[in-house]
Motif scaffolding. Structure first.
Motif, PDB file in Angstrom:
ATOM      1  N   PRO A 140     -11.803 -27.236   2.208  1.00  0.00           N
ATOM      2  CA  PRO A 140     -10.476 -28.421   3.042  1.00  0.00           C
ATOM      3  C   PRO A 140      -8.954 -27.952   3.049  1.00  0.00           C
ATOM      4  O   PRO A 140      -8.781 -28.395   1.930  1.00  0.00           O
ATOM      5  CB  PRO A 140     -10.931 -29.458   3.103  1.00  0.00           C
ATOM      6  CG  PRO A 140     -11.453 -29.916   1.580  1.00  0.00           C
ATOM      7  CD  PRO A 140     -12.064 -28.802   1.243  1.00  0.00           C
ATOM      8  N   VAL A 141      -8.949 -26.715   3.492  1.00  0.00           N
ATOM      9  CA  VAL A 141      -7.479 -25.484   2.536  1.00  0.00           C
ATOM     10  C   VAL A 141      -6.582 -26.763   3.159  1.00  0.00           C
ATOM     11  O   VAL A 141      -5.687 -27.013   2.502  1.00  0.00           O
ATOM     12  CB  VAL A 141      -7.556 -24.569   2.900  1.00  0.00           C
ATOM     13  CG1 VAL A 141      -6.459 -24.018   2.726  1.00  0.00           C
ATOM     14  CG2 VAL A 141      -8.684 -23.461   1.977  1.00  0.00           C
ATOM     15  N   TYR A 142      -6.809 -27.147   4.380  1.00  0.00           N
ATOM     16  CA  TYR A 142      -5.809 -27.925   5.083  1.00  0.00           C
ATOM     17  C   TYR A 142      -5.336 -28.667   4.103  1.00  0.00           C
ATOM     18  O   TYR A 142      -3.045 -28.882   4.014  1.00  0.00           O
ATOM     19  CB  TYR A 142      -5.407 -28.426   6.297  1.00  0.00           C
ATOM     20  CG  TYR A 142      -4.725 -29.479   7.254  1.00  0.00           C
ATOM     21  CD1 TYR A 142      -3.534 -28.434   7.459  1.00  0.00           C
ATOM     22  CD2 TYR A 142      -4.831 -30.630   7.184  1.00  0.00           C
ATOM     23  CE1 TYR A 142      -2.835 -29.232   7.961  1.00  0.00           C
ATOM     24  CE2 TYR A 142      -3.884 -31.383   7.638  1.00  0.00           C
ATOM     25  CZ  TYR A 142      -2.556 -30.750   8.321  1.00  0.00           C
ATOM     26  OH  TYR A 142      -1.662 -31.027   9.628  1.00  0.00           O
ATOM     27  N   PHE A 143      -5.655 -30.102   3.843  1.00  0.00           N
ATOM     28  CA  PHE A 143      -5.861 -31.478   2.956  1.00  0.00           C
ATOM     29  C   PHE A 143      -5.154 -30.812   1.959  1.00  0.00           C
ATOM     30  O   PHE A 143      -4.358 -31.497   0.945  1.00  0.00           O
ATOM     31  CB  PHE A 143      -6.965 -31.662   2.659  1.00  0.00           C
ATOM     32  CG  PHE A 143      -7.101 -33.114   4.260  1.00  0.00           C
ATOM     33  CD1 PHE A 143      -6.502 -33.519   4.942  1.00  0.00           C
ATOM     34  CD2 PHE A 143      -8.089 -31.774   4.983  1.00  0.00           C
ATOM     35  CE1 PHE A 143      -6.670 -33.874   6.186  1.00  0.00           C
ATOM     36  CE2 PHE A 143      -8.209 -32.402   6.359  1.00  0.00           C
ATOM     37  CZ  PHE A 143      -8.000 -33.193   6.982  1.00  0.00           C
ATOM     38  N   ILE A 144      -6.039 -29.775   1.347  1.00  0.00           N
ATOM     39  CA  ILE A 144      -5.025 -29.246  -0.648  1.00  0.00           C
ATOM     40  C   ILE A 144      -3.900 -28.115  -0.281  1.00  0.00           C
ATOM     41  O   ILE A 144      -3.167 -29.025  -1.525  1.00  0.00           O
ATOM     42  CB  ILE A 144      -6.408 -28.188  -0.817  1.00  0.00           C
ATOM     43  CG1 ILE A 144      -7.381 -29.138  -0.741  1.00  0.00           C
ATOM     44  CG2 ILE A 144      -6.116 -27.555  -2.163  1.00  0.00           C
ATOM     45  CD1 ILE A 144      -8.727 -28.481  -1.264  1.00  0.00           C
ATOM     46  N   SER A 145      -3.263 -28.025   0.779  1.00  0.00           N
ATOM     47  CA  SER A 145      -1.842 -27.156   0.446  1.00  0.00           C
ATOM     48  C   SER A 145      -0.853 -28.040   1.062  1.00  0.00           C
ATOM     49  O   SER A 145      -0.078 -27.423   0.959  1.00  0.00           O
ATOM     50  CB  SER A 145      -2.370 -26.077   1.461  1.00  0.00           C
ATOM     51  OG  SER A 145      -2.833 -26.213   2.552  1.00  0.00           O
ATOM     52  N   THR A 163      -0.465 -17.412   6.151  1.00  0.00           N
ATOM     53  CA  THR A 163      -1.239 -17.464   4.887  1.00  0.00           C
ATOM     54  C   THR A 163      -2.569 -19.016   4.798  1.00  0.00           C
ATOM     55  O   THR A 163      -3.862 -18.509   4.231  1.00  0.00           O
ATOM     56  CB  THR A 163      -0.717 -18.014   3.417  1.00  0.00           C
ATOM     57  OG1 THR A 163       0.640 -16.783   3.711  1.00  0.00           O
ATOM     58  CG2 THR A 163      -0.901 -17.766   2.040  1.00  0.00           C
ATOM     59  N   ILE A 164      -2.210 -19.900   4.688  1.00  0.00           N
ATOM     60  CA  ILE A 164      -3.307 -20.882   4.769  1.00  0.00           C
ATOM     61  C   ILE A 164      -4.418 -20.821   6.186  1.00  0.00           C
ATOM     62  O   ILE A 164      -5.429 -21.505   5.622  1.00  0.00           O
ATOM     63  CB  ILE A 164      -2.290 -22.771   4.967  1.00  0.00           C
ATOM     64  CG1 ILE A 164      -1.920 -22.611   4.544  1.00  0.00           C
ATOM     65  CG2 ILE A 164      -3.638 -23.524   5.387  1.00  0.00           C
ATOM     66  CD1 ILE A 164      -0.807 -24.330   4.683  1.00  0.00           C
ATOM     67  N   GLY A 165      -4.184 -20.394   6.773  1.00  0.00           N
ATOM     68  CA  GLY A 165      -5.371 -19.907   7.976  1.00  0.00           C
ATOM     69  C   GLY A 165      -6.440 -18.532   7.674  1.00  0.00           C
ATOM     70  O   GLY A 165      -7.324 -18.844   7.390  1.00  0.00           O
ATOM     71  N   LEU A 166      -5.694 -17.580   6.641  1.00  0.00           N
ATOM     72  CA  LEU A 166      -6.142 -16.820   6.178  1.00  0.00           C
ATOM     73  C   LEU A 166      -7.375 -17.396   5.069  1.00  0.00           C
ATOM     74  O   LEU A 166      -7.971 -17.365   4.964  1.00  0.00           O
ATOM     75  CB  LEU A 166      -4.736 -15.466   5.602  1.00  0.00           C
ATOM     76  CG  LEU A 166      -5.439 -14.200   4.854  1.00  0.00           C
ATOM     77  CD1 LEU A 166      -6.652 -13.784   5.992  1.00  0.00           C
ATOM     78  CD2 LEU A 166      -4.896 -13.392   4.691  1.00  0.00           C
ATOM     79  N   ILE A 167      -6.728 -18.121   4.503  1.00  0.00           N
ATOM     80  CA  ILE A 167      -7.230 -19.006   2.847  1.00  0.00           C
ATOM     81  C   ILE A 167      -8.766 -19.439   3.612  1.00  0.00           C
ATOM     82  O   ILE A 167      -9.927 -19.570   2.925  1.00  0.00           O
ATOM     83  CB  ILE A 167      -6.313 -19.587   2.647  1.00  0.00           C
ATOM     84  CG1 ILE A 167      -5.567 -18.721   1.368  1.00  0.00           C
ATOM     85  CG2 ILE A 167      -7.232 -20.070   1.171  1.00  0.00           C
ATOM     86  CD1 ILE A 167      -4.490 -19.227   0.510  1.00  0.00           C
ATOM     87  N   ASN A 168      -8.028 -20.287   4.800  1.00  0.00           N
ATOM     88  CA  ASN A 168      -8.785 -21.021   5.421  1.00  0.00           C
ATOM     89  C   ASN A 168     -10.417 -20.095   5.981  1.00  0.00           C
ATOM     90  O   ASN A 168     -11.938 -20.693   5.242  1.00  0.00           O
ATOM     91  CB  ASN A 168      -8.779 -21.744   6.684  1.00  0.00           C
ATOM     92  CG  ASN A 168      -9.790 -23.385   7.264  1.00  0.00           C
ATOM     93  OD1 ASN A 168     -10.580 -23.346   6.409  1.00  0.00           O
ATOM     94  ND2 ASN A 168      -9.732 -23.149   8.185  1.00  0.00           N
ATOM     95  N   LYS A 169     -10.405 -18.960   6.201  1.00  0.00           N
ATOM     96  CA  LYS A 169     -10.962 -17.915   6.945  1.00  0.00           C
ATOM     97  C   LYS A 169     -11.827 -17.604   5.889  1.00  0.00           C
ATOM     98  O   LYS A 169     -12.962 -17.320   5.891  1.00  0.00           O
ATOM     99  CB  LYS A 169     -10.414 -17.319   7.267  1.00  0.00           C
ATOM    100  CG  LYS A 169     -10.015 -17.325   8.721  1.00  0.00           C
ATOM    101  CD  LYS A 169     -11.603 -17.881   9.979  1.00  0.00           C
ATOM    102  CE  LYS A 169     -10.671 -18.361  11.238  1.00  0.00           C
ATOM    103  NZ  LYS A 169     -12.170 -18.672  12.546  1.00  0.00           N
TER     104      LYS A 169
END
Length: 255
Positions: free
Chosen positions: A215-220, A203-209
């Motif tokens: 910076p989705v990783y740091f937020i998530s 899910t995080i990878g999809l949102i990042n795309k």
């Protein structure tokens, strides 16, 4: 009361053989093999248990005393060490696998960044792994599974007397069976967290795309940790219950 009709020097050799099996088993026994237990405590406990078990093998003393020589003593010592090592390893294998899986669970929920001081061993571990290992060890002693292991060790002298030379083929079959059971048990325990990690990272990878500028990783990351802890809150009692149940079943089968 015991009435040993063999010389004292031969009786000392027999006691040493019993100590080889008991001491080697305690060296790998869950809880007692921990580096947190002082060496003197383990040594005195092994000596006390060896002296307590010695009367139970009285009927085997005459056969060994009648054929006592240096070559047979060395063979008996090696055999007793291997038998004790086998019993201790089969019981400790569950905790070895649980330690690995608990670190995998901590990694899957993003909670293994900074390792802490190990509660059971001296090696640094993730805080979640410390909690799981400590809980499993407490249940091991509370449910008296350590007494089951000791009773099985005493009963092993009927199936594997002092004069018996261990057979590597049969020992390897037991090791393979236990390791297979251990692997399946630990995979069942870690399965919910592995599925959670796959779904969350996908899910995080999809949102990042979809939003590459954020910076989705740091937020998530806080949400991943919160979700993992929320899942652990409901599954932790079931994890320990499933582990203790499987461990008790395997101890009864082995011993």
């Amino acid at each position: 009361m015991l009435g040993f009709s063999i010389p004292l020097d031969q009786l000392v050799v027999i006691a040493m053989l019993v100590f080889c099996r008991v001491g080697t088993c305690l060296m790998l026994m869950p809880g007692m093999s921990s580096a947190r237990v002082p060496m003197r405590v383990r040594l005195f406990l092994a000596i006390a248990l060896s002296l307590a078990i010695l009367p139970f093998v009285e009927f085997q003393l005459q056969n060994i005393a009648a054929h006592m020589n240096l070559a047979k003593i060395l063979l008996f010592i090696l055999s007793e060490l291997l038998i004790g090592l086998l019993f201790g390893f089969l019981a400790q294998a569950f905790f070895f696998a649980l330690q690995v899986m608990s670190n995998v669970v901590a990694m899957s929920m993003g909670y293994s960044g900074q390792p802490g001081i190990g509660m059971v061993e001296t090696t640094p571990e993730a805080p979640l792994a410390n909690l799981v290992m400590l809980g499993a060890l407490v249940i091991f002693f509370i449910t008296n599974m350590h007494l089951m292991l000791l009773r099985g060790l005493i009963a092993s002298y009927d199936a594997m007397p002092l004069s018996l030379t261990i057979r590597p083929q049969e020992a390897l079959v037991d090791v393979v069976d236990v390791l297979s059971s251990v692997s399946l048990t630990e995979i069942h325990i870690a399965a919910p967290f592995l599925i959670y990690a796959i779904l969350v990272n996908f899910t995080i990878g999809l949102i990042n795309k979809l939003t590459p500028t954020i910076p989705v990783y740091f937020i998530s990351m806080p949400f991943i940790v919160f979700g993992g802890l929320f899942l652990l809150f409901f599954l932790f009692p079931e994890m320990l219950h499933f582990f203790s149940t499987e461990l008790e079943i395997r101890i009864k089968e082995i011993f």
